[in-house]
Design an enzyme around this catalytic site. Sequence first.
Site, PDB file in Angstrom:
ATOM      1  N   HIS A  17       0.836  -1.202   0.000  1.00  0.00           N
ATOM      2  CA  HIS A  17       0.000   0.000   0.000  1.00  0.00           C
ATOM      3  C   HIS A  17       0.873   1.255   0.000  1.00  0.00           C
ATOM      4  O   HIS A  17       0.617   2.208  -0.740  1.00  0.00           O
ATOM      5  CB  HIS A  17      -0.897   0.062   1.250  1.00  0.00           C
ATOM      6  CG  HIS A  17      -1.947  -0.978   1.327  1.00  0.00           C
ATOM      7  ND1 HIS A  17      -2.106  -1.781   2.439  1.00  0.00           N
ATOM      8  CD2 HIS A  17      -2.923  -1.346   0.461  1.00  0.00           C
ATOM      9  CE1 HIS A  17      -3.130  -2.585   2.251  1.00  0.00           C
ATOM     10  NE2 HIS A  17      -3.645  -2.357   1.046  1.00  0.00           N
ATOM     11  N   LYS A  41     -16.885  -6.543   5.266  1.00  0.00           N
ATOM     12  CA  LYS A  41     -15.552  -6.909   5.754  1.00  0.00           C
ATOM     13  C   LYS A  41     -15.485  -6.817   7.262  1.00  0.00           C
ATOM     14  O   LYS A  41     -15.841  -5.809   7.843  1.00  0.00           O
ATOM     15  CB  LYS A  41     -14.485  -5.990   5.145  1.00  0.00           C
ATOM     16  CG  LYS A  41     -14.178  -6.305   3.712  1.00  0.00           C
ATOM     17  CD  LYS A  41     -12.890  -5.654   3.289  1.00  0.00           C
ATOM     18  CE  LYS A  41     -12.536  -6.059   1.880  1.00  0.00           C
ATOM     19  NZ  LYS A  41     -11.276  -5.452   1.459  1.00  0.00           N
ATOM     20  N   ARG A  90      -2.114  -6.367  -8.172  1.00  0.00           N
ATOM     21  CA  ARG A  90      -1.076  -7.350  -7.892  1.00  0.00           C
ATOM     22  C   ARG A  90      -1.007  -8.427  -8.958  1.00  0.00           C
ATOM     23  O   ARG A  90       0.051  -8.852  -9.344  1.00  0.00           O
ATOM     24  CB  ARG A  90      -1.312  -8.022  -6.543  1.00  0.00           C
ATOM     25  CG  ARG A  90      -1.019  -7.159  -5.370  1.00  0.00           C
ATOM     26  CD  ARG A  90      -1.389  -7.866  -4.121  1.00  0.00           C
ATOM     27  NE  ARG A  90      -2.826  -8.138  -4.181  1.00  0.00           N
ATOM     28  CZ  ARG A  90      -3.615  -8.270  -3.134  1.00  0.00           C
ATOM     29  NH1 ARG A  90      -3.118  -8.194  -1.937  1.00  0.00           N
ATOM     30  NH2 ARG A  90      -4.896  -8.492  -3.269  1.00  0.00           N
ATOM     31  N   SER A 128      -3.069  -7.492   3.032  1.00  0.00           N
ATOM     32  CA  SER A 128      -3.417  -7.369   4.450  1.00  0.00           C
ATOM     33  C   SER A 128      -3.846  -8.724   5.008  1.00  0.00           C
ATOM     34  O   SER A 128      -3.505  -9.073   6.134  1.00  0.00           O
ATOM     35  CB  SER A 128      -4.538  -6.348   4.632  1.00  0.00           C
ATOM     36  OG  SER A 128      -4.103  -5.068   4.272  1.00  0.00           O
TER      37      SER A 128
END
Length: 159
Positions: A17, A41, A90, A128
Site C-alpha cells: 500500500h 468486511k 497485484r 493485508s
Amino acid sequence: MRKAVYAGTFDPITNGHLDIIERSLSLFDEIHVVIFYNPYKKTAFSLEERLEMIRQATSHLKGVVVDSSDDLAVEYARKIGASALVRGLRATQDYQYESQLAYTNQYLAEDIETVFLMTRLSQMFISSSSVKEIASHKGDVSALVPAYVNEKIVNKYGK
C-alpha cells in the site's frame, strides 16, 4: 492542484500500500488515503487503529491526507475535488475485481478516472489478509509492513 483518492480497508496498511501511495505522489499533488466503510468486511483493527497506522506510515510524505468516510468513493472524490481514484494491481485476479469496480465507478461518475498502478514484483504477494494470517501463526511480518504497524501487529497477535 491534482488530487486523487486511494480507497481501501487498510487492515493493516502494508508496504505494498505504501509503495502505491508513494508512487501516486509522482502523479498527483495530493493523495487522500481513505478508509471507506464496508459492511461485508470484518476487520482485525478498529477504524481509529487503522487511521493511526496510516498516519504513522505516511508521516514522512508531503501531500498525503488520511481520512475515513461512509460515502461512495466517487462521491468522496467529488466532495474534495479529486479527478481520480488510485488502485493497486497485484495479479490477474486483482484485475478482474478492480476492473469491475472501475466500470461501476465510471457508471456512477464518468468525470472521475481510475488509475491503476502495478505493484512492484517484490511486493506482489503482500496483502493485508496474508499479513494477518502469518501474524496469527506468530510469523514475522516485519519486512511486509511499516515498523509502527509491525509493533501494532505484535501487540495484537504476539510474537
